[in-house]
Motif scaffolding. Structure first.
Motif, PDB file in Angstrom:
ATOM      1  N   GLU A 104      -0.526   8.031 -20.384  1.00 10.88           N
ATOM      2  CA  GLU A 104       0.923   9.286 -20.450  1.00 10.88           C
ATOM      3  C   GLU A 104      -0.232  10.546 -20.323  1.00 10.88           C
ATOM      4  O   GLU A 104      -0.947  11.149 -21.117  1.00 10.88           O
ATOM      5  N   ASP A 105      -2.021  10.480 -19.502  1.00 18.11           N
ATOM      6  CA  ASP A 105      -2.718  11.630 -19.583  1.00 18.11           C
ATOM      7  C   ASP A 105      -1.854  11.876 -17.716  1.00 18.11           C
ATOM      8  O   ASP A 105      -2.706  12.999 -17.628  1.00 18.11           O
ATOM      9  N   GLY A 106      -0.854  12.065 -17.637  1.00 14.08           N
ATOM     10  CA  GLY A 106      -0.180  13.123 -16.683  1.00 14.08           C
ATOM     11  C   GLY A 106      -0.401  12.334 -15.130  1.00 14.08           C
ATOM     12  O   GLY A 106      -0.027  12.877 -13.883  1.00 14.08           O
ATOM     13  N   GLU A 107      -1.517  11.576 -14.664  1.00 14.24           N
ATOM     14  CA  GLU A 107      -1.610  10.724 -13.747  1.00 14.24           C
ATOM     15  C   GLU A 107      -0.595   9.728 -13.102  1.00 14.24           C
ATOM     16  O   GLU A 107      -0.088   8.861 -13.687  1.00 14.24           O
ATOM     17  N   GLU A 108      -0.410  10.542 -11.840  1.00 11.51           N
ATOM     18  CA  GLU A 108       0.985   9.029 -10.713  1.00 11.51           C
ATOM     19  C   GLU A 108       0.347   8.958  -9.792  1.00 11.51           C
ATOM     20  O   GLU A 108      -0.414   9.616  -9.337  1.00 11.51           O
ATOM     21  N   GLU A 109       0.546   7.489  -9.406  1.00 14.95           N
ATOM     22  CA  GLU A 109      -0.597   6.378  -8.489  1.00 14.95           C
ATOM     23  C   GLU A 109       1.040   6.145  -7.454  1.00 14.95           C
ATOM     24  O   GLU A 109       2.067   6.082  -8.387  1.00 14.95           O
ATOM     25  N   SER A 110       0.328   6.906  -6.444  1.00 16.24           N
ATOM     26  CA  SER A 110       1.264   5.422  -5.139  1.00 16.24           C
ATOM     27  C   SER A 110       0.284   4.799  -4.319  1.00 16.24           C
ATOM     28  O   SER A 110      -1.116   5.642  -3.549  1.00 16.24           O
ATOM     29  N   THR A 111       1.524   4.177  -3.715  1.00 12.85           N
ATOM     30  CA  THR A 111       0.541   3.561  -1.933  1.00 12.85           C
ATOM     31  C   THR A 111       1.422   3.919  -1.221  1.00 12.85           C
ATOM     32  O   THR A 111       3.098   4.021  -1.073  1.00 12.85           O
ATOM     33  N   PHE A 112       0.899   5.107  -0.598  1.00 11.27           N
ATOM     34  CA  PHE A 112       0.929   5.889   0.740  1.00 11.27           C
ATOM     35  C   PHE A 112       0.875   4.876   1.994  1.00 11.27           C
ATOM     36  O   PHE A 112      -0.139   4.319   1.834  1.00 11.27           O
ATOM     37  N   ILE A 113       1.854   4.516   2.362  1.00 12.95           N
ATOM     38  CA  ILE A 113       2.180   3.574   3.789  1.00 12.95           C
ATOM     39  C   ILE A 113       2.562   4.207   5.222  1.00 12.95           C
ATOM     40  O   ILE A 113       3.358   4.052   5.361  1.00 12.95           O
ATOM     41  N   LEU A 114       1.550   3.891   5.967  1.00  9.15           N
ATOM     42  CA  LEU A 114       1.482   4.315   7.409  1.00  9.15           C
ATOM     43  C   LEU A 114       2.230   3.462   8.146  1.00  9.15           C
ATOM     44  O   LEU A 114       0.455   2.180   7.834  1.00  9.15           O
ATOM     45  N   THR A 115       2.463   2.729   8.781  1.00  7.81           N
ATOM     46  CA  THR A 115       2.815   2.384   9.932  1.00  7.81           C
ATOM     47  C   THR A 115       2.633   2.788  11.307  1.00  7.81           C
ATOM     48  O   THR A 115       3.647   3.163  11.548  1.00  7.81           O
ATOM     49  N   GLY A 116       1.958   2.496  11.882  1.00  4.31           N
ATOM     50  CA  GLY A 116       1.615   2.939  13.740  1.00  4.31           C
ATOM     51  C   GLY A 116       1.718   1.894  14.573  1.00  4.31           C
ATOM     52  O   GLY A 116       2.460   0.521  14.479  1.00  4.31           O
ATOM     53  N   PHE A 117       2.727   2.393  15.418  1.00  4.89           N
ATOM     54  CA  PHE A 117       3.562   1.585  16.769  1.00  4.89           C
ATOM     55  C   PHE A 117       2.316   2.727  18.027  1.00  4.89           C
ATOM     56  O   PHE A 117       2.833   3.407  18.132  1.00  4.89           O
ATOM     57  N   SER A 118       2.406   1.025  18.738  1.00  2.00           N
ATOM     58  CA  SER A 118       1.994   1.642  20.167  1.00  2.00           C
ATOM     59  C   SER A 118       2.799   0.300  21.018  1.00  2.00           C
ATOM     60  O   SER A 118       2.379  -0.492  20.697  1.00  2.00           O
ATOM     61  N   ARG A 119       3.226   1.090  22.485  1.00  2.00           N
ATOM     62  CA  ARG A 119       3.426  -0.029  23.146  1.00  2.00           C
ATOM     63  C   ARG A 119       1.879   0.107  24.452  1.00  2.00           C
ATOM     64  O   ARG A 119       2.286  -0.284  25.569  1.00  2.00           O
ATOM     65  N   ASP A 120       0.934   0.646  24.126  1.00  6.35           N
ATOM     66  CA  ASP A 120      -0.648   0.247  25.018  1.00  6.35           C
ATOM     67  C   ASP A 120      -1.438  -0.680  24.288  1.00  6.35           C
ATOM     68  O   ASP A 120      -0.821  -1.571  25.218  1.00  6.35           O
ATOM     69  N   SER A 121      -2.430  -0.708  24.238  1.00  8.86           N
ATOM     70  CA  SER A 121      -3.259  -1.431  23.372  1.00  8.86           C
ATOM     71  C   SER A 121      -3.382  -0.971  21.871  1.00  8.86           C
ATOM     72  O   SER A 121      -3.140  -0.357  21.513  1.00  8.86           O
ATOM     73  N   TRP A 122      -4.091  -2.156  21.494  1.00  6.67           N
ATOM     74  CA  TRP A 122      -4.262  -2.694  19.780  1.00  6.67           C
ATOM     75  C   TRP A 122      -5.539  -1.070  20.100  1.00  6.67           C
ATOM     76  O   TRP A 122      -5.541  -1.057  18.798  1.00  6.67           O
ATOM     77  N   ILE A 123      -6.408  -1.245  21.040  1.00  7.86           N
ATOM     78  CA  ILE A 123      -7.437  -0.611  20.954  1.00  7.86           C
ATOM     79  C   ILE A 123      -6.756   0.913  20.742  1.00  7.86           C
ATOM     80  O   ILE A 123      -7.383   1.444  19.161  1.00  7.86           O
ATOM     81  N   GLN A 124      -5.599   1.311  20.983  1.00  2.00           N
ATOM     82  CA  GLN A 124      -5.273   2.836  20.834  1.00  2.00           C
ATOM     83  C   GLN A 124      -5.104   3.009  19.080  1.00  2.00           C
ATOM     84  O   GLN A 124      -5.159   3.879  18.119  1.00  2.00           O
ATOM     85  N   LEU A 125      -4.788   1.463  18.710  1.00  5.47           N
ATOM     86  CA  LEU A 125      -4.705   1.671  16.852  1.00  5.47           C
ATOM     87  C   LEU A 125      -4.952   1.844  16.058  1.00  5.47           C
ATOM     88  O   LEU A 125      -5.282   2.410  14.728  1.00  5.47           O
TER      89      LEU A 125
END
Length: 125
Positions: free
Chosen positions: A46-67
């Motif tokens: 009850e200390d007022g802290e809120e925690e989340s996982t923020f998920i970034l999903t990246g997409f590319s049609r070039d190369s894996w290295i770009q991601l």
């Protein structure tokens, strides 16, 4: 996760020069691009802290290295030490790099990566 925090993540992505939108990409694709979403984690204290996982999903049609290069920018920016921000409403938040992994799409041309950030927020009433 607060609306204010969503804006801060967006600002960070823009400052890193990475294409980003929340929940879905609505513009013409400019690769690589990232879509963000979050999952709130129940807090037993009850200390007022809120925690989340923020998920970034990246997409590319070039190369894996770009991601991978984009991931390194994000990882370096948020690191294990994290970014601490005081918001306009005088709340505080800390964003930490948690982990990442590549994802197979079934499309040989489309590359995809998931990057997870831990977001902790404290409200000041």
């Amino acid at each position: 996760m607060s609306i204010e925090s969503l804006g801060i993540v967006s600002e960070f992505m823009e400052s890193l020069g990475l294409n980003y939108e929340f929940m879905e990409w609505t513009s013409d694709p400019v690769y690589p691009y990232f879509v963000g979403e979050y999952q709130e984690i129940p807090q037993p204290n009850e200390d007022g802290e809120e925690e989340s996982t923020f998920i970034l999903t990246g997409f590319s049609r070039d190369s894996w290295i770009q991601l991978e290069e984009a991931k390194e920018k994000i990882k370096e920016h948020f690191s294990k030490v994290g970014k601490i921000v005081t918001t306009e409403s005088n709340s505080a938040m800390a964003i930490f790099y948690a982990n990442s992994f590549p994802i197979q799409t079934g499309d040989a041309e489309l590359k995809k990566i998931q990057i997870n950030l831990t977001v902790k927020e404290w409200s000041v009433n």
